[in-house]
Write a protein that holds these residues in place. Structure first.
Motif, short mmCIF file in Angstrom:
data_model
loop_
_atom_site.label_atom_id
_atom_site.label_comp_id
_atom_site.label_asym_id
_atom_site.label_seq_id
_atom_site.Cartn_x
_atom_site.Cartn_y
_atom_site.Cartn_z
N LEU A 5 0.86 -1.18 0.00
CA LEU A 5 0.00 0.00 0.00
C LEU A 5 0.89 1.23 0.00
O LEU A 5 1.81 1.34 0.83
N VAL A 6 0.63 2.15 -0.92
CA VAL A 6 1.35 3.42 -0.98
C VAL A 6 0.35 4.54 -0.74
O VAL A 6 -0.65 4.65 -1.46
N VAL A 7 0.63 5.38 0.28
CA VAL A 7 -0.28 6.45 0.65
C VAL A 7 0.40 7.79 0.38
O VAL A 7 1.59 7.97 0.69
N GLY A 8 -0.32 8.72 -0.20
CA GLY A 8 0.24 10.04 -0.46
C GLY A 8 -0.80 10.97 -1.03
O GLY A 8 -1.94 10.57 -1.31
N GLY A 9 -0.42 12.22 -1.21
CA GLY A 9 -1.28 13.15 -1.91
C GLY A 9 -1.32 12.82 -3.38
O GLY A 9 -0.49 12.06 -3.90
N ALA A 10 -2.27 13.40 -4.08
CA ALA A 10 -2.40 13.12 -5.52
C ALA A 10 -1.11 13.46 -6.25
O ALA A 10 -0.69 12.73 -7.16
N ARG A 11 -0.46 14.56 -5.88
CA ARG A 11 0.79 14.97 -6.54
C ARG A 11 1.89 13.96 -6.27
O ARG A 11 2.67 13.62 -7.16
N HIS A 12 1.96 13.48 -5.00
CA HIS A 12 2.99 12.50 -4.65
C HIS A 12 2.80 11.20 -5.43
O HIS A 12 3.76 10.61 -5.94
N LEU A 13 1.57 10.75 -5.48
CA LEU A 13 1.29 9.48 -6.17
C LEU A 13 1.62 9.59 -7.65
O LEU A 13 2.09 8.62 -8.27
N ALA A 14 1.39 10.77 -8.23
CA ALA A 14 1.71 10.96 -9.64
C ALA A 14 3.22 10.99 -9.86
O ALA A 14 3.73 10.39 -10.82
N LEU A 15 3.94 11.67 -8.96
CA LEU A 15 5.40 11.76 -9.08
C LEU A 15 6.05 10.38 -9.00
O LEU A 15 7.01 10.09 -9.73
N ALA A 16 5.52 9.54 -8.10
CA ALA A 16 6.14 8.23 -7.87
C ALA A 16 5.43 7.11 -8.62
O ALA A 16 5.71 5.93 -8.39
N GLY A 17 4.55 7.48 -9.53
CA GLY A 17 3.71 6.49 -10.20
C GLY A 17 4.48 5.36 -10.86
O GLY A 17 4.03 4.20 -10.84
N SER A 18 5.64 5.65 -11.41
CA SER A 18 6.40 4.61 -12.12
C SER A 18 6.97 3.55 -11.18
O SER A 18 7.37 2.47 -11.64
N LEU A 19 7.00 3.84 -9.87
CA LEU A 19 7.57 2.90 -8.90
C LEU A 19 6.51 2.12 -8.13
O LEU A 19 6.83 1.13 -7.47
N ILE A 20 5.27 2.56 -8.19
CA ILE A 20 4.22 1.96 -7.36
C ILE A 20 3.76 0.64 -7.98
O ILE A 20 3.30 0.59 -9.12
N ARG A 21 3.91 -0.45 -7.20
CA ARG A 21 3.48 -1.77 -7.64
C ARG A 21 2.22 -2.24 -6.90
O ARG A 21 1.47 -3.06 -7.40
N GLY A 22 2.02 -1.71 -5.70
CA GLY A 22 0.87 -2.13 -4.89
C GLY A 22 -0.30 -1.18 -5.04
O GLY A 22 -0.39 -0.41 -6.01
N GLU A 23 -1.19 -1.22 -4.07
CA GLU A 23 -2.37 -0.36 -4.07
C GLU A 23 -1.96 1.08 -3.74
O GLU A 23 -1.09 1.31 -2.90
N ALA A 24 -2.59 2.04 -4.38
CA ALA A 24 -2.33 3.46 -4.12
C ALA A 24 -3.55 4.07 -3.42
O ALA A 24 -4.69 3.82 -3.82
N LEU A 25 -3.30 4.83 -2.36
CA LEU A 25 -4.38 5.45 -1.59
C LEU A 25 -4.05 6.93 -1.40
O LEU A 25 -2.99 7.28 -0.88
N CYS A 26 -4.96 7.79 -1.82
CA CYS A 26 -4.77 9.23 -1.68
C CYS A 26 -5.28 9.68 -0.30
O CYS A 26 -6.33 9.22 0.16
N TRP A 27 -4.50 10.54 0.35
CA TRP A 27 -4.92 11.07 1.65
C TRP A 27 -6.30 11.71 1.55
O TRP A 27 -6.61 12.42 0.60
N ARG A 28 -7.13 11.45 2.56
CA ARG A 28 -8.41 12.14 2.67
C ARG A 28 -8.22 13.37 3.56
O ARG A 28 -7.20 13.54 4.23
N SER A 29 -9.21 14.21 3.59
CA SER A 29 -9.17 15.40 4.44
C SER A 29 -10.24 15.28 5.52
O SER A 29 -11.39 14.98 5.22
#
Length: 407
Positions: free
Chosen positions: A35-59
């Motif tokens: 599981l990789v958790v981050g803001g939308a910008r973070h998830l986009a920046l690291a997108g090429s490395l993410i192999r598992g589930e991606a979860l965007c921080w909620r507010s």
């Protein structure tokens, strides 16, 4: 690890250069995470490395914590900007997850990048964040030749900061706005507070200020006892010389909370807050006009976010308050039950300082001194005033001060 605890949560700081700026270990932490958790910008920046589930921080961010804690023990990676433990999400996670179960790979913070671009010594800079915080937090840092670096709330923050500097007499200060620091789209723009003319500022930006004070600009000294006319008041204010001695007796320490009971203008509580960024204060005032002035003074000095204003009469108004580390009673000493309530609320080692001007309240402090001990002092101040063609000292009413530390 030697204690048998194995880190399962990886905390990776990202720069604007994305994966290119990461160490091999940090890249592996992202790739291996279920599981990789981050803001939308973070998830986009690291997108090429993410192999598992991606979860965007909620507010608010705290609402996402159950998703992380529910998978405790699994490989999870949290992405953050720059240094996660410098105005980042690291401190939030550390309040819920033992540090032995975490690994962190920080990147240079926006503060470090800005200081490097300008050739400023980072330890000589006041670094703070106004992201999600009041802009007035910069006010205590305003001084001639000071260096200030602030993380912005949005694209309008630099212009608002410039306007505040002009209002406070720092219009000649240099302002540098940094956008996308550390990445291929990095941009630095220079202007002054008075001549601010930058447009199209990105929402994610950092502002640096080389402060220049105009004649007469109010610069907070390192010692307590600000001039009385630097506070809005109706005469109900602990005068500067007595206030300085009162703050010395209260002895504020980082992280401590003060009760300012019978706050009047709020000057004692505000100077307590100005002593250190980690202090907190509660101001209790029953008079509506004075309570309004407490709020205005706290906002003027940039400490409103650390001051809780309670509009009501003590001791009733004290009932639901978090316990103080120190308490000051500047008014209402003869109110039945007040002193007992404050003494009971203080923890062992808590400090109590009470000032009295009237004979009745002074007699009460003398009785308390006789029963509880502590220190009882008489404070006298005299000012030079005209006497015909000459001058003489005119004494103010003496103040009796009781200082007590709870056993």
């Amino acid at each position: 690890m030697s204690d048998g605890v194995h880190p399962w949560l990886s905390l990776v700081g990202l720069g604007e250069d994305g994966p290119d700026g990461l160490s091999p270990a940090a890249r592996t932490a992202i790739e291996a995470a279920a599981l990789v958790v981050g803001g939308a910008r973070h998830l986009a920046l690291a997108g090429s490395l993410i192999r598992g589930e991606a979860l965007c921080w909620r507010s608010p961010l705290e609402s996402t914590l159950p998703d992380i804690l529910a998978r405790q023990g699994q490989p999870i990676c949290v992405l953050a900007t720059g240094d996660p433990f410098h105005y980042g999400v690291g401190a939030l996670l550390a309040r819920h997850i033992p540090v032995a179960e975490m690994r962190c790979w920080p990147q240079p913070s926006a503060f470090s990048l800005m200081a490097a671009r300008l050739g400023w010594s980072l330890e000589a800079c006041r670094c703070l964040s106004v992201h999600g915080r009041a802009l007035g937090r910069v006010v205590p840092a305003l001084r001639q030749d000071g260096r200030l670096i602030a993380l912005s709330w949005d694209g309008d923050t630099p212009a608002r900061l410039a306007a505040l500097l002009v209002e406070r007499g720092f219009g000649a200060s240099l302002i540098v706005v940094g956008e996308a620091l550390g990445g291929p789209a990095e941009r630095l723009r220079h202007t002054t507070a008075a001549g601010f003319d930058l447009d199209g500022v990105q929402a994610l930006n950092t502002v640096a200020c080389a402060l220049v004070a105009e004649p007469g600009a109010r610069q907070r000294p390192a010692t307590p006892g600000l001039p009385d006319d630097w506070f809005a008041h109706d005469g109900q204010i602990t005068k500067a010389p007595i206030r300085a001695m009162t703050l010395a007796a209260l002895a504020p320490r980082p992280g401590e909370q003060l009760w300012d009971v019978g706050a009047g203008s709020g000057s004692v509580g505000i100077e307590w807050l100005l002593s250190d960024d980690a202090t907190q204060a509660v101001a209790v005032e029953r008079d509506a006009g004075r309570a309004d002035r407490v709020a205005a003074n706290a906002a003027h000095w940039g400490v409103a976010d650390r001051l809780t204003l309670v509009r009501g009469a003590a001791p009733t108004a004290l009932a639901e308050l978090p316990p103080p580390d120190a308490a000051f009673i500047g008014g209402g000493l003869t109110e039945p039950g007040l002193m007992d309530a404050v003494q009971m609320a203080l923890p062992a080692g808590g400090r109590l300082v009470a000032n009295a001007v009237t004979l009745e309240s002074q007699a009460l402090l003398m009785a308390l001194f006789g029963h509880h001990g502590g220190d009882l002092v008489s404070l006298g101040v005299a000012r030079a005033e005209p006497v015909g063609a000459f001058h003489g000292f005119r004494p103010a009413m003496p103040v009796v001060q009781w200082r007590w530390v709870k056993p």
